[in-house]
Design an enzyme around this catalytic site. Structure first.
Site, short mmCIF file in Angstrom:
data_model
loop_
_atom_site.label_atom_id
_atom_site.label_comp_id
_atom_site.label_asym_id
_atom_site.label_seq_id
_atom_site.Cartn_x
_atom_site.Cartn_y
_atom_site.Cartn_z
N HIS A 12 13.30 7.42 -18.88
CA HIS A 12 14.43 8.36 -18.92
C HIS A 12 15.06 8.25 -20.31
O HIS A 12 15.37 7.15 -20.75
CB HIS A 12 15.46 8.02 -17.84
N HIS A 59 24.21 3.65 -17.02
CA HIS A 59 24.44 3.22 -18.41
C HIS A 59 25.91 3.32 -18.80
O HIS A 59 26.24 3.51 -19.97
CB HIS A 59 23.65 4.08 -19.39
N HIS A 192 11.38 -0.42 -25.29
CA HIS A 192 12.30 0.14 -26.29
C HIS A 192 13.48 -0.80 -26.49
O HIS A 192 13.84 -1.57 -25.60
CB HIS A 192 12.76 1.56 -25.96
N GLU A 239 14.34 -2.26 -18.49
CA GLU A 239 14.47 -1.24 -17.43
C GLU A 239 13.20 -1.10 -16.60
O GLU A 239 13.22 -0.48 -15.53
CB GLU A 239 14.79 0.13 -18.04
C1 DHB Z 1 17.16 6.03 -25.18
C2 DHB Z 1 16.46 5.42 -24.14
C3 DHB Z 1 17.12 5.05 -22.96
O1 DHB Z 1 16.51 4.41 -21.91
C4 DHB Z 1 18.46 5.35 -22.80
O2 DHB Z 1 19.04 5.04 -21.62
C5 DHB Z 1 19.18 5.94 -23.85
C6 DHB Z 1 18.52 6.28 -25.03
C7 DHB Z 1 16.46 6.45 -26.46
O3 DHB Z 1 15.27 6.13 -26.66
O4 DHB Z 1 17.08 7.14 -27.27
FE FE Z 2 18.01 3.73 -20.33
#
Ligand code: DHB
Ligand code: FE
Length: 279
Positions: A12, A59, A192, A239
């Protein structure tokens, strides 16, 4: 009795909301990502779920750092999205099913999970965007039950604990007194990291190994501590706990009918899997 008909796991990323708003599905940057959902649309037409149990991490829209439950379950008749500051349009409200929510809550508390129960709950991009990827017309044909797992503020629940939560969700759904066809949708990951010295960190080798493990060795990732998962997948890559709970809910054996992996979407290695339980 209700039945789990499948599990879908997906990343997401707020930027997906902007891409949808601008109609960028055919844009070269976005096409490999959006095309990944075409087989999912075909499957959904056949599979016709009635209810989605949606595992995700909030979040900061519904829970902020002052109050952060480890596990929480929605028990509202409706769930609304709101502006999170990403500059993306909000989506239409989602229909809940309080009776099923309470059946789930009673089962999980009965299995010694200490939950926060939410009779009001705003749902953020981790909930709304995967729903919009599954049903692009945003005319939601399902009722939803949100299940939140804290992956935002230390200490996080362990991978093993999230596996056990998923198993308990699987058992709970099997005891529901309805004939509902239930889809488990888990959103987050894959690797990430949005902040700190390693901002932009991606680990393709780990992600692909993890996706393989969802079928061949589903408890593989439960060997890792939270710190190890952060090292391997990044601070936000953790996550992937949502994927583990989703997989656990499907039972001992599952087959992958579809998978997609594409780097990058914004800062994220985006992954997608469609799994069906094998009786
Ligand atoms: C991004 C990824 C995420 O899981 C999130 O919650 C907010 C931003 C991103 O890659 O920009
Ligand atoms: Fe996220």
């Amino acid at each position: 009795m209700a039945k789990i008909i499948g599990g879908i796991t997906t990343s997401h990323v707020p930027a997906i909301g902007r891409a949808i708003a601008k109609g960028l599905q055919q844009d070269p940057y976005w096409k490999p990502f959006f095309d990944g959902f075409l087989p999912i649309h075909r499957w959904l037409k056949e599979a016709r779920p009635d209810v989605v149990v949606l595992l995700y991490n909030d979040h900061g829209l519904n829970f902020f750092l002052d109050k952060m439950p480890t596990f929480s379950v929605g028990a509202a008749s409706e769930y609304r999205n709101a502006d999170e500051g990403w500059g993306i349009p909000t989506v239409p409200p989602f229909k809940g099913d309080p009776a099923l929510s309470w059946q789930l809550i009673e089962s999980l508390v009965g299995e010694e999970f200490d939950l926060t129960t939410c009779q009001e709950m705003k749902v953020d991009h981790a909930f709304t965007l995967p729903m919009a990827l599954l049903w692009p017309d945003q005319n939601w044909p399902v009722r939803v039950i949100p299940v939140c797992i804290n992956t935002v503020q230390d200490p996080l629940p362990s991978a093993r604990r999230c596996w056990k939560l998923g198993e308990a969700i699987g058992r709970a759904v099997a005891q529901w007194s309805t004939d509902d066809r239930v889809l488990i949708l888990g959103t987050g990951g894959l690797s990430h990291q949005l902040d700190g010295e390693r901002a932009g960190f991606i680990n393709k080798e780990f992600d692909l190994r993890f996706m393989d493990s969802m079928v061949s060795d589903p408890q593989w990732a439960t060997q890792f501590t939270t710190r190890e998962l952060v090292e391997l997948a990044g601070t936000q890559g953790v996550e992937l706990l949502m994927w583990l709970s989703t997989r656990a809910a499907l039972g001992d054996k599952a087959v992958a009918l579809h998978r997609n992996y594409h780097i990058p979407i914004s800062n994220t290695a985006s992954g997608l899997m469609l799994l069906e339980p094998v009786a």
